[in-house]
Design a protein around this motif. Structure first.
Motif, PDB file in Angstrom:
ATOM      1  N   PHE A   5      34.073  33.411  43.979  1.00 44.50           N
ATOM      2  CA  PHE A   5      34.058  34.808  44.425  1.00 44.50           C
ATOM      3  C   PHE A   5      35.158  35.609  43.729  1.00 44.50           C
ATOM      4  O   PHE A   5      34.949  36.755  43.309  1.00 44.50           O
ATOM      5  CB  PHE A   5      34.256  34.864  45.948  1.00 44.50           C
ATOM      6  CG  PHE A   5      34.091  36.227  46.536  1.00 44.50           C
ATOM      7  CD1 PHE A   5      32.837  36.706  46.881  1.00 44.50           C
ATOM      8  CD2 PHE A   5      35.185  37.050  46.739  1.00 44.50           C
ATOM      9  CE1 PHE A   5      32.672  37.977  47.426  1.00 44.50           C
ATOM     10  CE2 PHE A   5      35.043  38.320  47.283  1.00 44.50           C
ATOM     11  CZ  PHE A   5      33.782  38.782  47.624  1.00 44.50           C
ATOM     12  N   THR A   6      36.342  35.007  43.579  1.00 43.18           N
ATOM     13  CA  THR A   6      37.460  35.686  42.915  1.00 43.18           C
ATOM     14  C   THR A   6      37.160  35.917  41.443  1.00 43.18           C
ATOM     15  O   THR A   6      37.447  36.994  40.896  1.00 43.18           O
ATOM     16  CB  THR A   6      38.753  34.858  43.059  1.00 43.18           C
ATOM     17  OG1 THR A   6      38.973  34.546  44.439  1.00 43.18           O
ATOM     18  CG2 THR A   6      39.950  35.630  42.528  1.00 43.18           C
ATOM     19  N   ILE A   7      36.584  34.918  40.790  1.00 43.48           N
ATOM     20  CA  ILE A   7      36.254  35.037  39.362  1.00 43.48           C
ATOM     21  C   ILE A   7      35.210  36.132  39.137  1.00 43.48           C
ATOM     22  O   ILE A   7      35.319  36.938  38.200  1.00 43.48           O
ATOM     23  CB  ILE A   7      35.752  33.690  38.810  1.00 43.48           C
ATOM     24  CG1 ILE A   7      36.877  32.652  38.830  1.00 43.48           C
ATOM     25  CG2 ILE A   7      35.211  33.847  37.394  1.00 43.48           C
ATOM     26  CD1 ILE A   7      38.096  33.045  38.050  1.00 43.48           C
ATOM     27  N   ILE A   8      34.195  36.177  39.992  1.00 41.78           N
ATOM     28  CA  ILE A   8      33.165  37.219  39.872  1.00 41.78           C
ATOM     29  C   ILE A   8      33.795  38.604  40.000  1.00 41.78           C
ATOM     30  O   ILE A   8      33.497  39.527  39.231  1.00 41.78           O
ATOM     31  CB  ILE A   8      32.074  37.033  40.943  1.00 41.78           C
ATOM     32  CG1 ILE A   8      31.285  35.753  40.682  1.00 41.78           C
ATOM     33  CG2 ILE A   8      31.132  38.236  40.967  1.00 41.78           C
ATOM     34  CD1 ILE A   8      30.470  35.766  39.419  1.00 41.78           C
ATOM     35  N   THR A   9      34.696  38.762  40.967  1.00 41.82           N
ATOM     36  CA  THR A   9      35.359  40.054  41.178  1.00 41.82           C
ATOM     37  C   THR A   9      36.258  40.404  39.992  1.00 41.82           C
ATOM     38  O   THR A   9      36.258  41.545  39.505  1.00 41.82           O
ATOM     39  CB  THR A   9      36.197  40.022  42.468  1.00 41.82           C
ATOM     40  OG1 THR A   9      35.369  39.591  43.557  1.00 41.82           O
ATOM     41  CG2 THR A   9      36.751  41.404  42.782  1.00 41.82           C
ATOM     42  N   ALA A  10      37.028  39.420  39.510  1.00 42.06           N
ATOM     43  CA  ALA A  10      37.948  39.667  38.398  1.00 42.06           C
ATOM     44  C   ALA A  10      37.212  39.935  37.087  1.00 42.06           C
ATOM     45  O   ALA A  10      37.766  40.575  36.188  1.00 42.06           O
ATOM     46  CB  ALA A  10      38.884  38.474  38.231  1.00 42.06           C
TER      47      ALA A  10
END
Length: 233
Positions: free
Chosen positions: A69-74
Motif C-alpha cells: 500500500f505504501t509503495i503504491i502511494t509513493a
C-alpha cells in the motif's frame, strides 16, 4: 477495509491502527520532500524497513500489505511508477522470504544482502529491456538504490522507537525477556532455585506446545518464565 475485514482487533485498538497510518505517512512525506530536491532520490529511501518492522509486531500478510500500500502511494511521486513498484515490491518480499521474523543482527545482515542483490538484478534486467544495452544504464540511480538498501540497517532502531511510542512488543524484546540473566530471573534463581527450575521446565514445555499450535512461542516462553515471579515484586 482490508484491516477491518481480516484484522478487526487492530481496528479496535487505536494505537496499532495509528502506527500503520504514521508509517505510511512518514515514508510518503519523505518521498515528497526528496523528489522536490531531485526526482531520482526516491530510490534512496529504504522502503524495506516497512515489511521488516511490521513483521516484528504482526504477521507476514499484514507486513506485505502495508508495504504494498505504501509503495503504491509513493509511486505517484515517481516518473517510472511501474518500475518503482516492481522494484520495491520484489525487494520487500525478499526481505521476509528466508526468515519468518528477523530477531538478530546477523539475520538482518543476510536479509540486506538479499535485498541488495534483488535490487541490482531487477534494475539491470529492467534497464536492459528498456534500453537494449548496458551502456545507457543509469549508474547514479543504481548507486542510490544500493545505498538505500544498506539504510535498511535502520530497521532495528525504527522497531525500538515504535515499541516505545506505541506500546508494542516485538519478538526482539521477547528474546531479551527470555534471557535468564535478566535481574528478576537471577533474583528468582537465588531466592527460590526450585521455583526457577520449575519455571524453566514450564517454559520449555509451553514453547514446544506453542510451536506445534502455530502460536507465538517467544511470547509463551517469556510468560512461562515469569509466571512465578509475582512474590518477588
Amino acid at each position: 477495509f482490508f484491516i477491518s475485514k481480516y484484522y478487526p482487533v487492530i481496528v479496535n485498538r487505536n494505537t496499532n491502527f495509528f502506527f500503520f497510518f504514521l508509517v505510511i505517512i512518514l515514508f510518503v512525506v519523505v518521498c515528497s520532500v526528496l523528489t522536490r530536491i531531485e526526482e531520482r532520490l526516491i530510490y534512496l529511501i529504504p522502503f524495506c524497513i516497512i515489511p521488516i518492522s511490521i513483521r516484528a509486531f504482526f504477521d507476514f500478510r499484514l507486513a506485505i500489505f502495508i508495504h504494498f500500500f505504501t509503495i503504491i502511494t509513493a509511486s505517484f511521486f515517481s516518473s517510472e511508477p511501474h518500475f518503482f513498484i516492481l522494484l520495491n515490491i520484489l525487494a520487500g518480499y525478499s526481505s521476509l522470504m528466508t526468515f519468518q521474523k528477523i530477531y538478530i543482527q546477523s539475520q538482518l545482515f543476510f536479509a540486506i544482502i538479499r535485498i541488495t542483490v534483488v535490487y541490482i538484478l531487477v534494475f539491470i534486467a529492467f534497464s536492459v529491456i528498456l534500453s537494449g544495452s548496458f551502456s545507457e544504464m543509469d549508474w547514479y540511480k543504481l548507486g542510490l538504490i544500493c545505498v538505500g538498501s544498506l539504510l535498511t540497517f535502520l530497521s532495528f532502531p525504527f522497531i525500538y522507537i515504535s515499541e516505545k511510542i506505541f506500546s508494542l512488543i516485538s519478538d526482539i524484546s521477547l528474546l531479551e525477556y527470555g534471557d535468564t540473566n535478566r535481574p528478576l530471573l537471577r533474583q528468582l534463581a537465588e531466592k527460590a532455585p526450585g521455583t526457577f527450575h520449575h519455571s524453566l521446565q514450564v517454559s520449555h514445555l509451553a514453547e514446544s506446545l506453542a510451536i506445534e499450535l502455530g502460536a507465538n512461542s517467544l511470547l509463551v516462553r517469556a510468560g512461562a518464565l515469569y509466571h512465578d515471579t509475582m512474590h518477588l515484586l
